[in-house]
Scaffold this motif. Structure first.
Motif, PDB file in Angstrom:
ATOM      1  N   THR A 103       0.831  -1.204   0.000  1.00 10.27           N
ATOM      2  CA  THR A 103       0.000   0.000   0.000  1.00 10.27           C
ATOM      3  C   THR A 103       0.867   1.256   0.000  1.00 10.27           C
ATOM      4  N   ASP A 104       1.953   1.240   0.760  1.00 14.28           N
ATOM      5  CA  ASP A 104       2.869   2.389   0.760  1.00 14.28           C
ATOM      6  C   ASP A 104       3.490   2.588  -0.623  1.00 14.28           C
ATOM      7  N   ASP A 154       2.073   1.726  -3.539  1.00 13.01           N
ATOM      8  CA  ASP A 154       1.032   2.289  -4.402  1.00 13.01           C
ATOM      9  C   ASP A 154       0.775   3.762  -4.066  1.00 13.01           C
ATOM     10  N   SER A 155       0.832   4.100  -2.791  1.00 11.49           N
ATOM     11  CA  SER A 155       0.626   5.497  -2.406  1.00 11.49           C
ATOM     12  C   SER A 155       1.734   6.383  -2.954  1.00 11.49           C
ATOM     13  N   SER A 195       0.954   9.425  -5.447  1.00 12.52           N
ATOM     14  CA  SER A 195       1.308  10.800  -5.080  1.00 12.52           C
ATOM     15  C   SER A 195       2.039  11.505  -6.213  1.00 12.52           C
ATOM     16  N   SER A 234      -6.305  12.490  -6.601  1.00 13.26           N
ATOM     17  CA  SER A 234      -6.212  12.615  -5.145  1.00 13.26           C
ATOM     18  C   SER A 234      -7.201  11.709  -4.401  1.00 13.26           C
ATOM     19  N   LEU A 258      -5.527   8.507  -3.866  1.00 12.38           N
ATOM     20  CA  LEU A 258      -4.459   8.623  -2.871  1.00 12.38           C
ATOM     21  C   LEU A 258      -5.040   8.627  -1.463  1.00 12.38           C
ATOM     22  N   ARG A 259      -6.170   9.317  -1.268  1.00 15.67           N
ATOM     23  CA  ARG A 259      -6.801   9.318   0.043  1.00 15.67           C
ATOM     24  C   ARG A 259      -7.259   7.919   0.436  1.00 15.67           C
ATOM     25  N   LEU A 295      -5.924   5.107  -0.556  1.00 19.69           N
ATOM     26  CA  LEU A 295      -4.738   4.306  -0.255  1.00 19.69           C
ATOM     27  C   LEU A 295      -4.201   4.633   1.139  1.00 19.69           C
ATOM     28  N   ARG A 296      -4.214   5.918   1.481  1.00 15.96           N
ATOM     29  CA  ARG A 296      -3.731   6.292   2.806  1.00 15.96           C
ATOM     30  C   ARG A 296      -4.657   5.767   3.897  1.00 15.96           C
ATOM     31  N   GLY A 300      -3.923   2.212   4.302  1.00 19.33           N
ATOM     32  CA  GLY A 300      -2.685   2.029   5.053  1.00 19.33           C
ATOM     33  C   GLY A 300      -2.901   2.150   6.547  1.00 19.33           C
TER      34      GLY A 300
END
Length: 622
Positions: free
Chosen positions: A363-364, A366-367, A371, A413, A416-417, A419-420, A423
């Motif tokens: 996940t990190d 992919d993030s 980004s 974005s 990205l949100r 994915l975070r 995480g």
């Protein structure tokens, strides 16, 4: 038929990793774990050594580098931000506690009837604490605990240092530890033979080939004395010491100092810490082999001794079955968890959460990729009429569009949100699996805790986890302090002459935030109600984190100012010596009775004062 067997053992939680359990071979990958496949490594230890290396890679953010050996360069692209290392550091801090204290039962009892036993316990406790300060025991413990928590096992080694006149403490990587466990016994039993072995790389400058060094401690029957010598090949070895022959008696083996032969012909020895003669001793062997000489089906336990070269200690003794004059193996294995029945090895704290860490790393990764598109957005251009620009988006860039032209920006974005957020969910899942609540990791906002009781409930999983981990270490801590006392006696340290070893404990301090005010109120109430002793009250305050360095001195200082209790003691016993001892003072040699004051007399007058008597008589006549 090509059926694959299902392996369930102490390391099967790593079977999901292709680099660990190669589908084609069913064993760790040879390229990734060449150390585990060395010719001298027993087959039963291959999976263990590979697991240690894999866990160390996670701890050092090198899991992707290790996976690259099987999966190719793409495996190096994974992001590793130190989550496993953070979990290990947090658990090490909790299992160690804020401070560590060595205590000997009876040393803090100041009002005991057996003052001799209390003084002996206090003496042993003070000497053990002095040894811990000199040997930097907390630092050694931290080194071992990090191995135990991260890899599942830690190893202590104790040995007597004649130069420093004290037992020295070393920690070893568990990958160097090879105990010879009984095949028909309990794996938790203490082994009779332990090897500490590792490979030495080639040294072209010194002309040294790759070598294998093995240090062996073995419990065996006491044999006649030996001395350093050389064999026919010029190797340093140990040989039996023979007596000088005479006309009537031939040369015979000489016994070691203090050894005796009983009626059955067995050699016995009286150790300072035993009440009965012992028939076994510990032998030390420190040998080195060239890897090229290890041929055939041999492992670390049956290496060819005729190819070995033996080391020599500082006293010039050849370490070829050197008698250490102790009846125990000074190697202590520290498991991270209580081993299963009939097992020897502990389990890493990362074991059950390792797949969550893999998902978190993915996940990190992919993030990080998402980004890039969020920071540099993708833009679609339609109806452009000018080709003077290279169509790169940047500050001051001007695009001339046609009549129906437009710019369309792709917003990534939201992805990205997501994915975070995913995480964070994975991090919480890993913490739940390891039983580390958010408050122990420092990721919880203290303002969001509704009450102290809710905070205490949230620490429940951590309490059970640390209790189990400390249970696995409790016996090992006692064993460590027992071995230290015996080595002092074996080394004939003058301060330990005539000392009887006593049971000692290594008390680990609190690991959670402690309400000192609440503990103080509980202790004060219980002590005032006379349901606990002063010694117990001081111990409770010490465990709560109060700055009390020496409980006994603290008790003496408190009693030295307890004048009301001293008066009550004087009324109860009528013995000035007891009262003086309670206050820590010297009783006067002679007791002077107080002056008697009669009614009606001035304060300065007495019945022996003739002036006062005359005045009293004249007033009476009037």
């Amino acid at each position: 038929m090509g059926l694959k067997s299902l392996v369930i053992d102490a390391w099967s939680w790593l079977n999901y990793k292709p680099v660990y359990s190669d589908p084609s071979l069913g064993m760790p990958n040879r390229r990734a774990f060449p150390e585990a496949h060395a010719s001298w490594v027993p087959a039963a230890d291959e999976r263990r050594l590979a697991a240690y290396k894999l866990l160390a890679a996670y701890d050092n953010n090198q899991a992707g580098e290790l996976a690259e050996l099987r999966d190719g360069p793409s495996a190096r692209e994974r992001r590793e931000f130190g989550d496993p290392s953070m979990f290990i550091d947090t658990l090490v801090a909790h299992v160690m506690g804020r401070e560590q204290h060595i205590t000997v039962p009876g040393a803090e009892q100041t009002d005991t009837e057996n003052e001799t036993a209390a003084a002996a316990a206090e003496r042993v406790q003070d000497m053990l604490r002095d040894w811990a300060d000199d040997e930097l025991l907390p630092m050694r413990m931290l080194q071992c605990e990090r191995k135990a928590v991260g890899l599942g096992d830690g190893v202590y080694l104790l040995y007597w240092d004649p130069a420093k006149q004290r037992p020295r403490l070393k920690t070893y990587d568990p990958g160097f530890y090879f105990p010879v466990l009984p095949e028909d016994g309990d794996g938790a039993d203490y082994p009779d033979r332990v090897h500490i072995a590792w490979e030495l790389p080639e040294d072209p400058k010194r002309g040294l080939k790759p070598r294998l060094r093995r240090i062996t401690y073995e419990l065996d029957w006491i044999r006649p004395a030996t001395a350093s010598g050389v064999d026919r090949a010029g190797r340093a070895v140990r040989a039996p010491v023979m007596s000088d022959p005479t006309d009537d008696t031939p040369a015979a083996p000489v016994l070691g100092r203090g050894d005796q032969v009983d009626d059955s012909g067995a050699i016995s020895r009286m150790y300072p810490w035993n009440d009965e003669p012992a028939y076994r001793t510990c032998y030390l062997t420190d040998a080195t082999w060239e890897l090229g000489d290890l041929k055939g089906n041999v492992d670390v336990d049956d290496l060819p001794m005729d190819k070995a070269s033996f080391a020599t200690n500082g006293a010039g003794e050849v370490l070829d079955r050197l008698d250490l004059y102790i009846d125990f193996i000074p190697v202590i294995h520290v498991p991270n968890t209580v081993p299963p029945a009939e097992e020897h090895w502990g389990q890493s704290s990362l074991a059950k959460a390792l797949q969550a860490f893999d998902e978190l790393a993915s996940t990190d990764t992919d993030s990080a990729r998402a980004s890039a598109t969020t920071g540099l957005p993708m833009i679609g251009i339609s109806g452009i009429t000018s080709h003077r620009h290279d169509q790169h988006v940047g500050p001051g860039t001007l695009f001339t569009l046609g009549e129906n032209g437009r710019l369309t920006a792709v917003d990534t974005s939201p992805a990205l949100r997501e994915l975070r957020a995913h995480g964070h969910d994975l991090a919480d899942r890993a913490a739940n699996v390891v039983r580390l609540p958010a408050v122990s990791l420092g990721t919880m906002d203290p303002s969001k805790v509704p009450s102290g009781y809710a905070l205490e409930l949230s620490l429940g999983p951590l309490d059970s986890l640390i209790s189990g981990m400390r249970l696995a270490r409790d016996h090992k801590d006692r064993l460590l302090l027992r071995f230290v006392q015996r080595l002092f006696l074996a080394g004939q340290h003058p301060d330990w002459a005539g000392v009887t070893p006593l049971p000692a404990r290594l008390v680990r301090g609190p690991y959670t935030p402690t309400d000192k005010a609440a503990v103080l109120e509980q202790v004060a109430t219980a002590y005032k109600a006379e349901v606990i002793s002063l010694e117990t009250a001081i111990r409770m305050l010490t465990e709560a984190g109060w700055p009390i360095d020496d409980a006994e001195k603290e008790i003496e200082q408190i009693q030295a100012r307890s004048f009301e209790q001293a008066r009550m003691l004087a009324d109860a016993l009528g013995n000035p010596d007891e009262v003086a001892a309670f206050l820590g003072r010297q009783a006067p040699d002679e007791q002077v009775a107080p002056t008697v004051q009669l009614p009606g007399l001035p304060a300065a007058a007495t019945v022996d004062d003739p002036v006062a008597q005359g005045q009293q008589g004249s007033r009476g006549s009037e």
